[in-house]
Write a protein that holds these residues in place. Structure first.
Motif, short mmCIF file in Angstrom:
data_model
loop_
_atom_site.label_atom_id
_atom_site.label_comp_id
_atom_site.label_asym_id
_atom_site.label_seq_id
_atom_site.Cartn_x
_atom_site.Cartn_y
_atom_site.Cartn_z
N GLU A 240 115.63 81.58 104.01
CA GLU A 240 115.84 79.96 104.41
C GLU A 240 115.04 78.95 105.69
OE1 GLU A 240 120.13 79.68 104.57
OE2 GLU A 240 120.20 80.23 102.80
N ILE A 243 111.50 78.78 105.62
CA ILE A 243 111.08 78.00 104.58
C ILE A 243 111.32 75.85 105.72
CG2 ILE A 243 111.35 76.08 102.65
CD1 ILE A 243 111.39 78.65 101.16
N MET A 247 108.00 73.41 106.06
CA MET A 247 108.22 72.78 105.93
C MET A 247 107.70 71.13 106.38
SD MET A 247 111.64 72.59 104.23
CE MET A 247 112.88 71.71 104.79
N TRP A 249 108.83 67.55 108.10
CA TRP A 249 109.97 66.57 108.68
C TRP A 249 109.68 65.88 108.77
CZ3 TRP A 249 115.66 69.02 109.12
CH2 TRP A 249 115.13 70.23 108.84
N GLU A 263 111.44 67.83 104.20
CA GLU A 263 110.84 67.29 103.02
C GLU A 263 111.26 67.97 101.68
OE1 GLU A 263 106.24 69.27 101.34
OE2 GLU A 263 107.55 70.18 103.02
N ILE A 264 112.00 68.96 101.94
CA ILE A 264 113.61 69.34 100.40
C ILE A 264 115.13 69.63 101.17
CG2 ILE A 264 113.85 71.22 99.07
CD1 ILE A 264 111.07 72.65 99.99
N PRO A 265 115.86 69.02 100.29
CA PRO A 265 116.91 69.16 101.21
C PRO A 265 117.74 70.84 101.20
CG PRO A 265 117.00 67.16 98.63
CD PRO A 265 115.40 68.34 99.56
N ALA A 268 119.79 72.11 98.39
CA ALA A 268 118.71 72.77 96.96
C ALA A 268 118.03 73.94 97.19
CB ALA A 268 117.57 71.22 96.77
N LEU A 269 117.41 73.94 98.58
CA LEU A 269 116.60 74.45 99.39
C LEU A 269 117.87 76.39 99.22
CD1 LEU A 269 114.42 75.98 100.55
CD2 LEU A 269 115.53 75.13 103.06
N ALA A 272 117.96 77.05 95.79
CA ALA A 272 117.21 77.89 94.97
C ALA A 272 117.32 79.66 95.37
CB ALA A 272 115.92 77.49 95.27
#
Length: 285
Positions: A240, A243, A247, A249, A263-265, A268-269, A272
Protein backbone atom coordinates in the motif's frame (compact mmCIF):
# COMPACT_ATOMS: atom_id res chain seq x y z
CA UNK A 1 45.71 -30.68 -18.29
CA UNK A 2 43.10 -33.27 -17.35
CA UNK A 3 40.59 -31.95 -14.82
CA UNK A 4 39.17 -34.35 -12.25
CA UNK A 5 35.50 -35.17 -12.63
CA UNK A 6 33.20 -34.14 -9.79
CA UNK A 7 30.56 -36.53 -8.51
CA UNK A 8 27.67 -35.10 -6.50
CA UNK A 9 26.11 -38.38 -5.40
CA UNK A 10 23.41 -40.74 -6.61
CA UNK A 11 19.90 -39.92 -7.72
CA UNK A 12 17.22 -40.24 -5.05
CA UNK A 13 13.46 -40.01 -4.87
CA UNK A 14 13.85 -36.22 -4.66
CA UNK A 15 16.91 -35.60 -6.85
CA UNK A 16 17.07 -36.24 -10.61
CA UNK A 17 19.93 -35.79 -13.10
CA UNK A 18 19.78 -35.15 -16.85
CA UNK A 19 22.82 -34.94 -19.09
CA UNK A 20 21.50 -31.91 -20.99
CA UNK A 21 18.38 -29.95 -21.85
CA UNK A 22 18.04 -32.33 -24.77
CA UNK A 23 16.18 -34.45 -22.19
CA UNK A 24 13.62 -31.77 -21.38
CA UNK A 25 10.57 -33.98 -21.87
CA UNK A 26 11.96 -36.69 -19.59
CA UNK A 27 12.82 -33.96 -17.06
CA UNK A 28 9.19 -32.84 -16.99
CA UNK A 29 8.12 -36.40 -16.19
CA UNK A 30 10.61 -36.48 -13.30
CA UNK A 31 9.45 -33.15 -11.87
CA UNK A 32 5.80 -34.23 -11.88
CA UNK A 33 6.66 -37.63 -10.39
CA UNK A 34 8.72 -36.12 -7.57
CA UNK A 35 6.04 -33.54 -6.80
CA UNK A 36 3.39 -36.25 -6.58
CA UNK A 37 5.51 -38.26 -4.11
CA UNK A 38 7.33 -35.62 -2.04
CA UNK A 39 5.93 -32.17 -3.04
CA UNK A 40 9.45 -30.81 -3.60
CA UNK A 41 12.74 -31.76 -5.19
CA UNK A 42 15.74 -30.82 -7.34
CA UNK A 43 16.73 -31.56 -10.92
CA UNK A 44 20.13 -30.91 -12.55
CA UNK A 45 20.91 -30.57 -16.24
CA UNK A 46 24.54 -31.39 -17.00
CA UNK A 47 24.93 -34.39 -14.70
CA UNK A 48 25.05 -38.10 -15.61
CA UNK A 49 22.79 -40.63 -13.91
CA UNK A 50 25.61 -41.75 -11.62
CA UNK A 51 26.13 -38.20 -10.33
CA UNK A 52 29.15 -37.32 -12.47
CA UNK A 53 29.08 -33.64 -13.43
CA UNK A 54 29.75 -33.26 -17.15
CA UNK A 55 28.36 -29.74 -17.48
CA UNK A 56 26.84 -28.13 -20.54
CA UNK A 57 26.90 -24.85 -22.40
CA UNK A 58 24.44 -22.46 -20.80
CA UNK A 59 23.04 -19.13 -21.97
CA UNK A 60 19.84 -17.15 -21.47
CA UNK A 61 18.09 -19.23 -24.12
CA UNK A 62 18.94 -22.44 -22.21
CA UNK A 63 17.35 -21.16 -19.01
CA UNK A 64 14.36 -19.84 -20.96
CA UNK A 65 13.77 -23.25 -22.57
CA UNK A 66 13.67 -24.92 -19.17
CA UNK A 67 11.32 -22.28 -17.77
CA UNK A 68 8.99 -22.47 -20.78
CA UNK A 69 8.89 -26.26 -20.72
CA UNK A 70 7.86 -26.25 -17.06
CA UNK A 71 5.28 -23.53 -17.63
CA UNK A 72 3.80 -25.24 -20.69
CA UNK A 73 3.83 -28.89 -19.66
CA UNK A 74 3.52 -29.15 -15.84
CA UNK A 75 -0.03 -28.82 -14.55
CA UNK A 76 -1.12 -27.41 -12.11
CA UNK A 77 1.31 -24.56 -12.65
CA UNK A 78 4.41 -24.30 -10.48
CA UNK A 79 7.00 -21.53 -10.20
CA UNK A 80 10.42 -23.12 -9.68
CA UNK A 81 13.81 -21.60 -8.97
CA UNK A 82 16.04 -22.02 -12.03
CA UNK A 83 19.69 -21.04 -11.82
CA UNK A 84 23.22 -21.87 -12.94
CA UNK A 85 25.05 -24.12 -10.48
CA UNK A 86 28.86 -24.30 -10.75
CA UNK A 87 30.87 -27.43 -9.91
CA UNK A 88 34.57 -26.77 -10.42
CA UNK A 89 34.96 -25.58 -14.00
CA UNK A 90 31.63 -27.05 -15.14
CA UNK A 91 28.25 -25.36 -15.20
CA UNK A 92 24.93 -27.08 -14.67
CA UNK A 93 21.33 -25.87 -14.55
CA UNK A 94 19.66 -26.44 -11.19
CA UNK A 95 15.88 -26.50 -10.94
CA UNK A 96 14.38 -26.37 -7.43
CA UNK A 97 10.64 -26.94 -7.37
CA UNK A 98 7.82 -27.46 -4.91
CA UNK A 99 4.05 -27.67 -4.82
CA UNK A 100 1.32 -29.41 -2.86
CA UNK A 101 -1.57 -29.36 -5.35
CA UNK A 102 -1.17 -33.02 -6.28
CA UNK A 103 -1.70 -34.74 -8.64
CA UNK A 104 0.69 -33.02 -11.06
CA UNK A 105 0.71 -33.94 -14.73
CA UNK A 106 3.52 -33.69 -17.27
CA UNK A 107 2.34 -33.74 -20.87
CA UNK A 108 -1.09 -34.64 -19.43
CA UNK A 109 0.26 -37.81 -17.79
CA UNK A 110 0.40 -38.30 -13.99
CA UNK A 111 3.53 -40.06 -12.75
CA UNK A 112 4.89 -40.94 -9.34
CA UNK A 113 8.46 -41.38 -8.10
CA UNK A 114 9.63 -44.83 -7.00
CA UNK A 115 13.36 -44.93 -6.18
CA UNK A 116 14.85 -43.13 -9.21
CA UNK A 117 12.07 -44.12 -11.64
CA UNK A 118 9.10 -42.07 -12.84
CA UNK A 119 6.24 -44.53 -13.09
CA UNK A 120 2.83 -43.84 -14.63
CA UNK A 121 0.41 -43.38 -11.74
CA UNK A 122 -2.37 -45.94 -11.31
CA UNK A 123 -5.98 -44.79 -11.51
CA UNK A 124 -6.81 -45.38 -7.83
CA UNK A 125 -3.89 -43.26 -6.61
CA UNK A 126 -4.80 -40.51 -9.08
CA UNK A 127 -8.46 -40.49 -7.99
CA UNK A 128 -7.44 -40.42 -4.32
CA UNK A 129 -5.17 -37.41 -4.87
CA UNK A 130 -7.93 -35.55 -6.71
CA UNK A 131 -10.38 -36.15 -3.86
CA UNK A 132 -7.83 -35.04 -1.27
CA UNK A 133 -6.91 -31.89 -3.21
CA UNK A 134 -10.55 -30.85 -3.61
CA UNK A 135 -11.43 -31.53 0.05
CA UNK A 136 -11.25 -28.31 2.04
CA UNK A 137 -10.16 -30.28 5.13
CA UNK A 138 -6.88 -31.06 3.34
CA UNK A 139 -6.37 -27.60 1.88
CA UNK A 140 -3.04 -25.81 2.30
CA UNK A 141 -4.30 -23.26 4.79
CA UNK A 142 -5.58 -25.97 7.16
CA UNK A 143 -2.29 -27.88 7.36
CA UNK A 144 -0.15 -27.54 10.48
CA UNK A 145 2.89 -25.30 10.00
CA UNK A 146 6.22 -25.42 11.81
CA UNK A 147 5.42 -22.08 13.51
CA UNK A 148 3.90 -21.62 16.96
CA UNK A 149 2.03 -18.95 18.91
CA UNK A 150 5.39 -17.57 20.06
CA UNK A 151 6.30 -16.75 16.44
CA UNK A 152 3.36 -14.38 15.93
CA UNK A 153 4.29 -10.78 15.10
CA UNK A 154 2.46 -9.03 17.94
CA UNK A 155 2.29 -5.63 16.20
CA UNK A 156 0.74 -7.13 13.07
CA UNK A 157 -1.69 -9.18 15.16
CA UNK A 158 -2.84 -6.24 17.31
CA UNK A 159 -3.35 -4.01 14.28
CA UNK A 160 -5.44 -6.71 12.62
CA UNK A 161 -7.47 -7.19 15.80
CA UNK A 162 -8.13 -3.45 16.13
CA UNK A 163 -9.30 -3.13 12.54
CA UNK A 164 -11.41 -6.29 12.72
CA UNK A 165 -13.21 -5.03 15.83
CA UNK A 166 -13.73 -1.56 14.34
CA UNK A 167 -15.27 -3.17 11.25
CA UNK A 168 -17.51 -5.41 13.34
CA UNK A 169 -15.90 -8.62 12.03
CA UNK A 170 -14.89 -9.68 15.56
CA UNK A 171 -17.41 -9.22 18.37
CA UNK A 172 -15.61 -10.86 21.31
CA UNK A 173 -13.51 -8.93 23.82
CA UNK A 174 -10.47 -11.24 24.09
CA UNK A 175 -7.09 -9.85 23.06
CA UNK A 176 -4.83 -12.77 24.03
CA UNK A 177 -3.07 -14.08 20.93
CA UNK A 178 -3.75 -17.77 21.54
CA UNK A 179 -7.39 -17.28 22.55
CA UNK A 180 -8.13 -15.10 19.51
CA UNK A 181 -6.36 -17.40 17.04
CA UNK A 182 -8.07 -20.44 18.57
CA UNK A 183 -11.45 -18.77 18.05
CA UNK A 184 -10.49 -17.94 14.45
CA UNK A 185 -9.57 -21.64 13.93
CA UNK A 186 -5.99 -20.81 12.97
CA UNK A 187 -4.27 -23.13 15.45
CA UNK A 188 -3.82 -26.77 16.33
CA UNK A 189 -2.73 -26.85 19.96
CA UNK A 190 0.19 -24.43 20.24
CA UNK A 191 1.02 -24.74 16.52
CA UNK A 192 -0.26 -22.37 13.87
CA UNK A 193 -1.98 -23.65 10.78
CA UNK A 194 -0.44 -22.43 7.52
CA UNK A 195 -3.09 -19.70 7.27
CA UNK A 196 -2.23 -18.34 10.71
CA UNK A 197 1.50 -18.45 10.04
CA UNK A 198 1.12 -16.71 6.68
CA UNK A 199 -1.03 -13.96 8.17
CA UNK A 200 0.87 -13.17 11.34
CA UNK A 201 4.43 -14.55 11.24
CA UNK A 202 7.57 -12.97 9.78
CA UNK A 203 8.29 -16.17 7.94
CA UNK A 204 9.07 -17.50 4.51
CA UNK A 205 5.96 -19.66 4.33
CA UNK A 206 5.19 -18.80 0.72
CA UNK A 207 5.21 -15.11 1.68
CA UNK A 208 7.16 -13.02 -0.78
CA UNK A 209 6.18 -9.63 -2.16
CA UNK A 210 7.83 -8.24 -5.28
CA UNK A 211 7.16 -4.59 -6.09
CA UNK A 212 8.29 -2.79 -9.22
CA UNK A 213 7.81 0.43 -11.16
CA UNK A 214 8.00 0.30 -14.94
CA UNK A 215 9.28 3.03 -17.22
CA UNK A 216 6.20 2.71 -19.46
CA UNK A 217 3.01 0.70 -19.87
CA UNK A 218 4.97 -1.77 -22.04
CA UNK A 219 6.37 -3.19 -18.79
CA UNK A 220 9.81 -3.87 -20.24
CA UNK A 221 12.12 -1.63 -18.20
CA UNK A 222 12.16 -1.31 -14.42
CA UNK A 223 12.87 2.03 -12.80
CA UNK A 224 12.69 0.43 -9.36
CA UNK A 225 12.23 -3.10 -8.01
CA UNK A 226 12.10 -4.38 -4.43
CA UNK A 227 11.45 -7.69 -2.69
CA UNK A 228 10.13 -8.33 0.81
CA UNK A 229 9.34 -11.36 2.95
CA UNK A 230 7.20 -11.48 6.06
CA UNK A 231 3.63 -11.82 7.29
CA UNK A 232 0.73 -11.03 4.97
CA UNK A 233 -0.36 -8.24 7.30
CA UNK A 234 3.05 -6.56 7.05
CA UNK A 235 3.47 -7.15 3.31
CA UNK A 236 0.05 -5.63 2.65
CA UNK A 237 1.14 -2.44 4.40
CA UNK A 238 4.39 -2.29 2.40
CA UNK A 239 2.51 -2.71 -0.89
CA UNK A 240 0.00 0.00 0.00
CA UNK A 241 2.68 2.50 1.01
CA UNK A 242 4.78 1.79 -2.07
CA UNK A 243 1.88 2.56 -4.41
CA UNK A 244 0.79 5.59 -2.38
CA UNK A 245 4.31 7.02 -2.67
CA UNK A 246 4.59 6.20 -6.38
CA UNK A 247 1.27 7.42 -7.77
CA UNK A 248 0.26 10.96 -8.74
CA UNK A 249 -1.74 13.24 -6.45
CA UNK A 250 -3.60 16.43 -7.23
CA UNK A 251 -4.63 19.23 -4.91
CA UNK A 252 -7.94 21.08 -4.75
CA UNK A 253 -8.01 24.37 -2.87
CA UNK A 254 -11.17 25.59 -1.23
CA UNK A 255 -12.00 28.40 1.18
CA UNK A 256 -9.10 28.06 3.61
CA UNK A 257 -8.86 24.33 2.83
CA UNK A 258 -6.53 22.12 0.91
CA UNK A 259 -7.63 18.66 -0.25
CA UNK A 260 -5.16 16.10 -1.64
CA UNK A 261 -6.74 13.63 -4.04
CA UNK A 262 -4.89 10.42 -5.04
CA UNK A 263 -4.76 9.07 -8.57
CA UNK A 264 -6.39 5.87 -7.25
CA UNK A 265 -8.93 6.00 -4.39
CA UNK A 266 -7.18 4.63 -1.31
CA UNK A 267 -10.07 2.35 -0.31
CA UNK A 268 -10.02 0.76 -3.77
CA UNK A 269 -6.25 0.39 -3.60
CA UNK A 270 -6.37 -1.36 -0.22
CA UNK A 271 -9.14 -3.68 -1.35
CA UNK A 272 -7.26 -4.65 -4.50
CA UNK A 273 -4.10 -5.48 -2.54
CA UNK A 274 -6.01 -7.39 0.13
CA UNK A 275 -7.85 -9.38 -2.54
CA UNK A 276 -4.58 -10.24 -4.29
CA UNK A 277 -3.33 -11.92 -1.11
CA UNK A 278 -6.72 -13.46 -0.38
CA UNK A 279 -7.00 -15.11 -3.79
CA UNK A 280 -3.39 -16.16 -4.09
CA UNK A 281 -2.64 -19.89 -4.44
CA UNK A 282 -0.07 -20.12 -1.65
CA UNK A 283 0.55 -23.82 -2.27
CA UNK A 284 1.73 -23.29 -5.86
CA UNK A 285 4.97 -21.56 -4.81
Amino acid sequence: MILALVNIGSETEQIEYKKSIGELKEAMFSIAAILNKHQKGELYFGVKNDGTVIGQEINDESLRKVSQAIGNHIKPVIYPEIKIQQFGDRETILVRFEGSRCPYLAYNIPRIRVADEDLVMDQNTYDSMIRKRDNVDYSWEKRISKYTIDDVNKDAFLEYLRKAKEAGRIDFEDTDVKIVLDKLELTEGNCLLNAGAALFCDCGIANELQIAKFASDERLTFTDIRRYRGSVMELKKKAEQYIIDAMDWRVEFGNLTRKEIPEIPLDALREAITNSFGHRMFDSG
